[in-house]
Design a protein around this motif. Structure first.
Motif, PDB file in Angstrom:
ATOM      1  N   PHE A 167      41.304  51.457  50.762  1.00  0.00           N
ATOM      2  CA  PHE A 167      40.983  50.445  49.598  1.00  0.00           C
ATOM      3  C   PHE A 167      42.240  49.344  49.750  1.00  0.00           C
ATOM      4  CE2 PHE A 167      41.609  48.566  46.052  1.00  0.00           C
ATOM      5  CZ  PHE A 167      41.054  48.035  45.389  1.00  0.00           C
ATOM      6  N   PHE A 168      43.802  49.679  49.529  1.00  0.00           N
ATOM      7  CA  PHE A 168      44.878  49.250  49.585  1.00  0.00           C
ATOM      8  C   PHE A 168      44.925  48.691  50.842  1.00  0.00           C
ATOM      9  CE2 PHE A 168      44.480  52.242  45.527  1.00  0.00           C
ATOM     10  CZ  PHE A 168      44.696  50.575  44.999  1.00  0.00           C
ATOM     11  N   ARG A 169      45.026  49.111  52.728  1.00  0.00           N
ATOM     12  CA  ARG A 169      44.534  48.329  53.250  1.00  0.00           C
ATOM     13  C   ARG A 169      44.086  47.358  53.010  1.00  0.00           C
ATOM     14  NH1 ARG A 169      43.403  54.249  55.465  1.00  0.00           N
ATOM     15  NH2 ARG A 169      45.728  54.915  55.740  1.00  0.00           N
ATOM     16  N   CYS A 170      43.157  47.340  52.489  1.00  0.00           N
ATOM     17  CA  CYS A 170      42.322  45.444  52.968  1.00  0.00           C
ATOM     18  C   CYS A 170      42.979  45.035  51.663  1.00  0.00           C
ATOM     19  CB  CYS A 170      40.906  46.503  51.798  1.00  0.00           C
ATOM     20  SG  CYS A 170      39.824  47.075  52.629  1.00  0.00           S
ATOM     21  N   LEU A 202      39.114  40.525  36.402  1.00  0.00           N
ATOM     22  CA  LEU A 202      38.208  40.465  38.314  1.00  0.00           C
ATOM     23  C   LEU A 202      37.495  39.408  37.916  1.00  0.00           C
ATOM     24  CD1 LEU A 202      37.704  43.951  38.601  1.00  0.00           C
ATOM     25  CD2 LEU A 202      39.954  42.447  39.611  1.00  0.00           C
ATOM     26  N   SER A 203      37.505  38.329  38.038  1.00  0.00           N
ATOM     27  CA  SER A 203      36.810  37.136  38.025  1.00  0.00           C
ATOM     28  C   SER A 203      36.008  37.761  39.309  1.00  0.00           C
ATOM     29  CB  SER A 203      37.199  35.948  38.409  1.00  0.00           C
ATOM     30  OG  SER A 203      37.864  36.050  39.548  1.00  0.00           O
ATOM     31  N   GLU A 204      34.645  36.387  39.769  1.00  0.00           N
ATOM     32  CA  GLU A 204      33.610  36.229  40.306  1.00  0.00           C
ATOM     33  C   GLU A 204      34.307  35.948  41.753  1.00  0.00           C
ATOM     34  OE1 GLU A 204      30.500  37.821  40.465  1.00  0.00           O
ATOM     35  OE2 GLU A 204      31.159  38.243  38.581  1.00  0.00           O
ATOM     36  N   HIS A 205      35.356  34.994  41.602  1.00  0.00           N
ATOM     37  CA  HIS A 205      36.098  34.833  42.660  1.00  0.00           C
ATOM     38  C   HIS A 205      37.018  35.903  43.253  1.00  0.00           C
ATOM     39  CE1 HIS A 205      37.722  32.514  45.987  1.00  0.00           C
ATOM     40  NE2 HIS A 205      38.940  32.762  44.999  1.00  0.00           N
ATOM     41  N   ILE A 206      37.864  36.804  42.749  1.00  0.00           N
ATOM     42  CA  ILE A 206      38.238  37.778  42.579  1.00  0.00           C
ATOM     43  C   ILE A 206      37.055  39.189  43.916  1.00  0.00           C
ATOM     44  CG2 ILE A 206      39.935  39.509  42.243  1.00  0.00           C
ATOM     45  CD1 ILE A 206      41.287  37.067  42.677  1.00  0.00           C
ATOM     46  N   LEU A 207      36.151  39.629  42.969  1.00  0.00           N
ATOM     47  CA  LEU A 207      35.212  40.613  43.336  1.00  0.00           C
ATOM     48  C   LEU A 207      34.659  39.704  44.891  1.00  0.00           C
ATOM     49  CD1 LEU A 207      33.715  41.370  39.323  1.00  0.00           C
ATOM     50  CD2 LEU A 207      35.407  42.603  40.899  1.00  0.00           C
ATOM     51  N   TYR A 208      34.029  38.781  45.224  1.00  0.00           N
ATOM     52  CA  TYR A 208      33.664  38.091  46.090  1.00  0.00           C
ATOM     53  C   TYR A 208      34.418  38.014  46.955  1.00  0.00           C
ATOM     54  CZ  TYR A 208      31.721  34.709  49.868  1.00  0.00           C
ATOM     55  OH  TYR A 208      31.025  34.386  51.000  1.00  0.00           O
ATOM     56  N   ASP A 209      35.395  38.067  47.496  1.00  0.00           N
ATOM     57  CA  ASP A 209      36.516  38.369  48.480  1.00  0.00           C
ATOM     58  C   ASP A 209      37.058  40.243  48.324  1.00  0.00           C
ATOM     59  OD1 ASP A 209      38.556  37.162  50.124  1.00  0.00           O
ATOM     60  OD2 ASP A 209      40.048  36.790  48.613  1.00  0.00           O
ATOM     61  N   LEU A 210      36.494  40.347  47.821  1.00  0.00           N
ATOM     62  CA  LEU A 210      37.149  42.261  47.665  1.00  0.00           C
ATOM     63  C   LEU A 210      35.819  42.632  48.417  1.00  0.00           C
ATOM     64  CD1 LEU A 210      38.572  43.248  44.202  1.00  0.00           C
ATOM     65  CD2 LEU A 210      39.698  43.428  46.548  1.00  0.00           C
ATOM     66  N   LYS A 212      34.138  41.049  50.224  1.00  0.00           N
ATOM     67  CA  LYS A 212      34.052  41.170  51.188  1.00  0.00           C
ATOM     68  C   LYS A 212      35.192  41.914  52.466  1.00  0.00           C
ATOM     69  CE  LYS A 212      35.617  36.921  51.488  1.00  0.00           C
ATOM     70  NZ  LYS A 212      35.597  35.433  52.526  1.00  0.00           N
ATOM     71  N   VAL A 213      35.911  42.388  52.439  1.00  0.00           N
ATOM     72  CA  VAL A 213      36.609  43.746  52.836  1.00  0.00           C
ATOM     73  C   VAL A 213      36.801  44.894  52.263  1.00  0.00           C
ATOM     74  CG1 VAL A 213      38.009  41.282  53.713  1.00  0.00           C
ATOM     75  CG2 VAL A 213      38.749  43.684  51.142  1.00  0.00           C
ATOM     76  N   CYS A 214      36.367  45.264  51.216  1.00  0.00           N
ATOM     77  CA  CYS A 214      36.232  46.186  50.702  1.00  0.00           C
ATOM     78  C   CYS A 214      34.860  46.875  50.221  1.00  0.00           C
ATOM     79  CB  CYS A 214      37.096  46.467  49.852  1.00  0.00           C
ATOM     80  SG  CYS A 214      37.474  48.884  49.620  1.00  0.00           S
ATOM     81  N   PRO A 215      33.184  46.556  50.575  1.00  0.00           N
ATOM     82  CA  PRO A 215      32.473  46.711  49.367  1.00  0.00           C
ATOM     83  C   PRO A 215      31.903  48.325  49.610  1.00  0.00           C
ATOM     84  CG  PRO A 215      32.125  46.487  52.520  1.00  0.00           C
ATOM     85  CD  PRO A 215      33.000  46.351  52.089  1.00  0.00           C
ATOM     86  N   ILE A 216      31.313  48.654  48.008  1.00  0.00           N
ATOM     87  CA  ILE A 216      31.301  49.738  47.222  1.00  0.00           C
ATOM     88  C   ILE A 216      29.580  50.065  48.206  1.00  0.00           C
ATOM     89  CG2 ILE A 216      31.680  51.362  45.727  1.00  0.00           C
ATOM     90  CD1 ILE A 216      34.092  49.145  44.900  1.00  0.00           C
ATOM     91  N   PRO A 217      29.596  50.748  48.267  1.00  0.00           N
ATOM     92  CA  PRO A 217      28.216  51.084  48.593  1.00  0.00           C
ATOM     93  C   PRO A 217      26.990  51.961  47.130  1.00  0.00           C
ATOM     94  CG  PRO A 217      28.738  52.482  49.945  1.00  0.00           C
ATOM     95  CD  PRO A 217      30.546  51.558  49.558  1.00  0.00           C
ATOM     96  N   LYS A 218      25.732  51.605  46.782  1.00  0.00           N
ATOM     97  CA  LYS A 218      25.696  52.674  45.190  1.00  0.00           C
ATOM     98  C   LYS A 218      24.556  52.760  45.329  1.00  0.00           C
ATOM     99  CE  LYS A 218      27.447  48.912  41.944  1.00  0.00           C
ATOM    100  NZ  LYS A 218      27.499  47.955  40.711  1.00  0.00           N
ATOM    101  N   GLU A 219      24.180  54.510  45.081  1.00  0.00           N
ATOM    102  CA  GLU A 219      23.261  54.658  44.661  1.00  0.00           C
ATOM    103  C   GLU A 219      21.940  54.043  43.665  1.00  0.00           C
ATOM    104  OE1 GLU A 219      22.309  57.554  46.916  1.00  0.00           O
ATOM    105  OE2 GLU A 219      24.021  57.944  47.703  1.00  0.00           O
ATOM    106  N   ILE A 229      33.998  49.393  38.754  1.00  0.00           N
ATOM    107  CA  ILE A 229      34.928  49.707  39.882  1.00  0.00           C
ATOM    108  C   ILE A 229      36.417  49.628  40.678  1.00  0.00           C
ATOM    109  CG2 ILE A 229      33.653  51.192  42.238  1.00  0.00           C
ATOM    110  CD1 ILE A 229      31.110  51.182  41.855  1.00  0.00           C
ATOM    111  N   TYR A 230      36.048  48.446  40.127  1.00  0.00           N
ATOM    112  CA  TYR A 230      37.365  48.324  41.815  1.00  0.00           C
ATOM    113  C   TYR A 230      38.790  48.883  40.315  1.00  0.00           C
ATOM    114  CZ  TYR A 230      34.819  45.897  44.863  1.00  0.00           C
ATOM    115  OH  TYR A 230      34.295  45.413  46.394  1.00  0.00           O
ATOM    116  N   ALA A 231      38.240  48.155  39.108  1.00  0.00           N
ATOM    117  CA  ALA A 231      39.174  48.216  37.761  1.00  0.00           C
ATOM    118  C   ALA A 231      39.888  49.265  37.783  1.00  0.00           C
ATOM    119  CB  ALA A 231      38.820  47.655  37.056  1.00  0.00           C
TER     120      ALA A 231
END
Length: 391
Positions: A167-170, A202-210, A212-219, A229-231
């Protein structure tokens, strides 16, 4: 009462099993393959558990932490499922199966008790962790063990240097604005004890950027937000690792500090990294033979008292912890334990209590007596059984 206990490699399962039996409950064990099998959607495991539940008349099923596959199976069999949560973040809680009426969920962190109650989970309870005082009192260190485990200051726990590195490489891939923003809110959170601000920042703009580079799949059964999740699962762990390393290094410049961490190769300057300790046999020796025992709470635990802190006091050790609100429900600061709210305060308090031995030992004894008189596993299981019988 007859209880089926889902037993996995959790802390303290042996103490709970003993107290169920001391309370006169018939307690059977089902070896639970957590970490080896899917805990959300697993028809084979459901079938195995169903077979066991139909062989005997059980009043409820118990586990440390919550498992959707167990909740689903218990609901289908019409049997109550009691889950005592001691981890956070814990993604498996954020499942649609948490909402089933047959669930009885006990939270060690009061803030999450209120949160799940607000979200409509029917049977939720606040149940802090405990310590096996009787067992800890039976442990007597040899002369060699006193020497090996002695320290001015000890900390048992991870530095999180090896976890979630992908994640932090992202960070290198997000926009400079997002990278700077994340670093800024993380630095803000480091200075705040008693308030968790990351998720709301974590605003929508920040989440959108995150994403793009580190998507989180969900069941399919998950309902937690991306911001949660990110926080909690990424940023809070990163902050915790950085803060633990920074504060331990600062303490180590003046005092003899020992770290008992899973990542023995992790380098913390001025600190002796002794590697991991066995929870049952060795950890109590650390707490009993260290002048100061640190609790540096994982920042995703918002208000709760970590199990580590209960164990320290239950061993008769002196506890110096970061501020956590739930302590104030049961313990008096400066009498039973000591808390800090900044790095500067941590360093001052460490200096003070290492040079005021009588005061330090009196506080350690007060904490021990408080745990002994009301915070053992027997105390907690009495509360749990009362709730299970009364509903």
């Amino acid at each position: 009462m007859n209880i089926l206990m889902l037993e996995w490699d959790s802390f303290a399962h042996e103490y709970v099993r003993e107290e169920f039996r001391n309370a006169g409950c018939g307690t059977d064990i089902f070896a639970w393959p957590f970490g080896k099998e899917n805990m959300r959607d697993n028809e084979k495991l459901c079938g195995k558990l169903t077979e066991v539940l139909r062989e005997k008349d059980y009043d409820f099923v118990f586990s440390f932490n919550f498992f959707p596959v167990a909740a689903k199976t218990c609901n289908e069999c019409g049997i109550k499922y009691a889950a005592w949560i001691y981890d956070h973040p814990y993604l498996l809680l954020y499942s649609q199966y948490t909402m089933l009426d047959t669930n009885y969920i006990f939270f060690f962190d009061k803030s999450f008790y209120f949160d799940f109650k607000k979200h409509g989970v029917k049977h939720v309870f606040y149940l802090p962790m405990a310590a096996p005082v009787g067992y800890y009192s039976s442990i007597k260190a040899t002369a060699g063990q006193k020497r090996d485990f002695s320290a001015d200051i000890s900390f048992v726990g991870s530095t999180y240097n090896e976890e979630r590195q992908d994640f932090f490489r992202c960070f290198d891939q997000v926009s400079p604005y997002t990278a700077g923003y994340l670093r800024a809110i993380m630095e803000m959170q480091k200075e705040l004890y008693g308030s968790f601000i990351l998720e709301e920042l974590l605003s929508e703009h920040i989440l959108y950027d995150l994403k793009k580079v580190c998507p989180i799949p969900k069941e399919n059964d998950e309902w937690e937000t991306d911001a949660w999740i990110y926080a909690n699962y990424f940023l809070a762990r990163k902050i915790t690792g950085e803060q633990r390393k920074d504060q331990l290094e600062a303490l180590g410049q003046k005092h003899r500090v020992k770290l008992y961490a899973p990542q023995q190769e992790s380098h913390v300057a001025h600190v002796t990294n002794c590697g991991p300790v066995d929870y049952v046999k060795e950890m109590p020796l650390v707490f009993k033979n260290s002048k100061i025992n640190l609790n540096m709470t994982l920042r995703s635990i918002h208000t709760g008292i970590p199990l580590r802190a209960m164990d320290i006091m239950g061993c008769g050790g002196f506890l110096l912890t970061n501020y956590q609100e739930d302590f104030l429900d049961y313990f008096e600061p400066g009498v039973d334990y000591v808390f800090y709210s900044s790095k500067k305060e941590l360093l001052y308090l460490a200096d003070y209590y290492l040079t005021h031995e009588e005061e330090r030992m009196e506080i350690a004894e007060n904490g021990y007596q408080k745990i002994k008189s009301g915070h053992t596993y027997r105390d907690r299981i009495e509360v749990l059984l009362t709730q299970m019988k009364g509903i």
